[in-house]
Design a protein around this motif. Structure first.
Motif, PDB file in Angstrom:
ATOM      1  N   ARG A 213     -40.493 -19.427   5.224  1.00  0.00           N
ATOM      2  CA  ARG A 213     -40.416 -20.754   4.606  1.00  0.00           C
ATOM      3  C   ARG A 213     -39.593 -21.711   5.469  1.00  0.00           C
ATOM      4  O   ARG A 213     -39.963 -22.873   5.656  1.00  0.00           O
ATOM      5  CB  ARG A 213     -39.830 -20.640   3.193  1.00  0.00           C
ATOM      6  N   ILE A 214     -38.486 -21.213   6.011  1.00  0.00           N
ATOM      7  CA  ILE A 214     -37.663 -22.065   6.881  1.00  0.00           C
ATOM      8  C   ILE A 214     -38.408 -22.328   8.195  1.00  0.00           C
ATOM      9  O   ILE A 214     -38.406 -23.451   8.712  1.00  0.00           O
ATOM     10  CB  ILE A 214     -36.295 -21.405   7.158  1.00  0.00           C
ATOM     11  N   TYR A 215     -39.053 -21.307   8.726  1.00  0.00           N
ATOM     12  CA  TYR A 215     -39.852 -21.434   9.957  1.00  0.00           C
ATOM     13  C   TYR A 215     -40.890 -22.543   9.789  1.00  0.00           C
ATOM     14  O   TYR A 215     -41.043 -23.414  10.653  1.00  0.00           O
ATOM     15  CB  TYR A 215     -40.531 -20.094  10.241  1.00  0.00           C
ATOM     16  N   LYS A 216     -41.609 -22.505   8.659  1.00  0.00           N
ATOM     17  CA  LYS A 216     -42.658 -23.496   8.416  1.00  0.00           C
ATOM     18  C   LYS A 216     -42.069 -24.897   8.272  1.00  0.00           C
ATOM     19  O   LYS A 216     -42.661 -25.878   8.733  1.00  0.00           O
ATOM     20  CB  LYS A 216     -43.450 -23.117   7.169  1.00  0.00           C
TER      21      LYS A 216
ATOM     22  N   GLU B 129     -25.656 -21.705   3.569  1.00  0.00           N
ATOM     23  CA  GLU B 129     -26.288 -20.516   3.007  1.00  0.00           C
ATOM     24  C   GLU B 129     -26.308 -20.579   1.489  1.00  0.00           C
ATOM     25  O   GLU B 129     -27.296 -20.190   0.850  1.00  0.00           O
ATOM     26  CB  GLU B 129     -25.550 -19.257   3.470  1.00  0.00           C
ATOM     27  N   VAL B 130     -25.222 -21.053   0.909  1.00  0.00           N
ATOM     28  CA  VAL B 130     -25.141 -21.149  -0.553  1.00  0.00           C
ATOM     29  C   VAL B 130     -26.190 -22.129  -1.077  1.00  0.00           C
ATOM     30  O   VAL B 130     -26.906 -21.843  -2.052  1.00  0.00           O
ATOM     31  CB  VAL B 130     -23.731 -21.605  -0.993  1.00  0.00           C
ATOM     32  N   GLU B 131     -26.308 -23.277  -0.411  1.00  0.00           N
ATOM     33  CA  GLU B 131     -27.280 -24.285  -0.836  1.00  0.00           C
ATOM     34  C   GLU B 131     -28.707 -23.782  -0.677  1.00  0.00           C
ATOM     35  O   GLU B 131     -29.568 -24.018  -1.550  1.00  0.00           O
ATOM     36  CB  GLU B 131     -27.079 -25.566  -0.024  1.00  0.00           C
ATOM     37  N   LEU B 132     -28.986 -23.072   0.422  1.00  0.00           N
ATOM     38  CA  LEU B 132     -30.320 -22.525   0.629  1.00  0.00           C
ATOM     39  C   LEU B 132     -30.642 -21.433  -0.388  1.00  0.00           C
ATOM     40  O   LEU B 132     -31.777 -21.332  -0.858  1.00  0.00           O
ATOM     41  CB  LEU B 132     -30.442 -21.968   2.053  1.00  0.00           C
ATOM     42  N   ALA B 133     -29.642 -20.636  -0.733  1.00  0.00           N
ATOM     43  CA  ALA B 133     -29.838 -19.583  -1.727  1.00  0.00           C
ATOM     44  C   ALA B 133     -30.243 -20.189  -3.072  1.00  0.00           C
ATOM     45  O   ALA B 133     -31.151 -19.684  -3.747  1.00  0.00           O
ATOM     46  CB  ALA B 133     -28.569 -18.753  -1.872  1.00  0.00           C
ATOM     47  N   VAL B 134     -29.589 -21.269  -3.436  1.00  0.00           N
ATOM     48  CA  VAL B 134     -29.924 -21.957  -4.690  1.00  0.00           C
ATOM     49  C   VAL B 134     -31.313 -22.582  -4.593  1.00  0.00           C
ATOM     50  O   VAL B 134     -32.131 -22.473  -5.516  1.00  0.00           O
ATOM     51  CB  VAL B 134     -28.878 -23.044  -5.006  1.00  0.00           C
ATOM     52  N   GLN B 135     -31.588 -23.207  -3.454  1.00  0.00           N
ATOM     53  CA  GLN B 135     -32.878 -23.875  -3.255  1.00  0.00           C
ATOM     54  C   GLN B 135     -34.046 -22.900  -3.345  1.00  0.00           C
ATOM     55  O   GLN B 135     -35.078 -23.207  -3.943  1.00  0.00           O
ATOM     56  CB  GLN B 135     -32.887 -24.565  -1.895  1.00  0.00           C
TER      57      GLN B 135
END
Length: 236
Positions: free
Chosen positions: A22-25, A41-47
């Motif tokens: 998903r991040i790659y895309k 990392e915390v924000e991405l985990a929530v996202q």
């Protein structure tokens, strides 16, 4: 394509593979251009609705693949944009597997070339030379090198080790070449340049094997696969 590389991923269908993709895309699509600071990392985990360790593993892979870099106190930024052709040709969920397959091949096939140079099986070396001659002709005629010939070369080197473990491993891993060849062709502006380069890379390997220069065979094979990976994921 999906599921064909299961033997080389840390956990089939793992959450980290999904987050990696998903991040790659997002980076490939330009949502996060080069220089963009990524969320924590915390924000991405929530996202993404996953745990922080899952995000951390995905981010580690992205750093290894040269797409992002992290600096203490400065966060994580995008440093490279991958090819969109990978997304077009690879099936959903398989991008992380394809990356890991190339990573696997660098180590295994580098050692296979090393052992092949040590074994000095003249019959097997003759087979490898015959395949490289096909690549030379393709380069002279300015044609694309068929994926089948590329695969045959790598399998022949593995056979030249006279060790069935190398042969089985390489035989399974070279499935990535089919997809990789298609992607590399879409990214290259010059068939002539790419074919000549690929031929030269293979020739360096077989020359080292034929002369028994094991160290050179290993380094040439590793360099070739790393170059192939760059041609697939970056277009360089």
């Amino acid at each position: 394509m999906s599921g064909q590389f299961d033997g080389h991923r840390s956990a089939p269908g793992s959450l980290s593979d999904g987050i990696y993709e998903r991040i790659y895309k997002s980076i490939s699509a330009g949502d996060w251009p080069v220089g963009t600071k990524l969320p924590s990392e915390v924000e991405l985990a929530v996202q993404f609705g996953v745990s922080r360790p899952v995000v951390r593993e995905a981010m580690l892979r992205l750093r290894i693949d040269g797409l992002i870099e992290s600096r203490q106190g400065a966060g994580t930024r995008v440093i490279s944009v991958p090819s969109r052709s990978v997304i077009e040709f690879a099936e959903p969920g398989s991008i992380a597997d394809l990356q890991r397959c190339y990573e696997f091949r660098v180590g295994v096939e580098g050692e296979a070339a090393y052992v092949a140079a040590q074994r000095q099986s003249r019959a097997k070396i003759t087979e490898i030379l015959a395949i490289v001659e096909k690549l030379r002709v393709a380069a002279l005629e300015m044609k694309d090198i068929p994926a089948e010939d590329d695969i045959a070369f790598h399998v022949a080197v593995a056979e030249a080790t006279e060790n069935s473990y190398y042969f089985s491993s390489v035989k399974a891993a070279t499935v990535a070449l089919h997809v990789g060849t298609k992607i590399a062709r879409t990214l290259s502006h010059s068939t002539v340049g790419r074919t000549a380069l690929v031929y030269e890379e293979h020739k360096l390997i077989v020359d080292a094997i034929a002369t028994g220069d094991a160290e050179q065979a290993r380094s040439s094979m590793r360099a070739h696969i790393e170059s192939a990976r760059r041609r697939v994921f970056v277009g360089a």
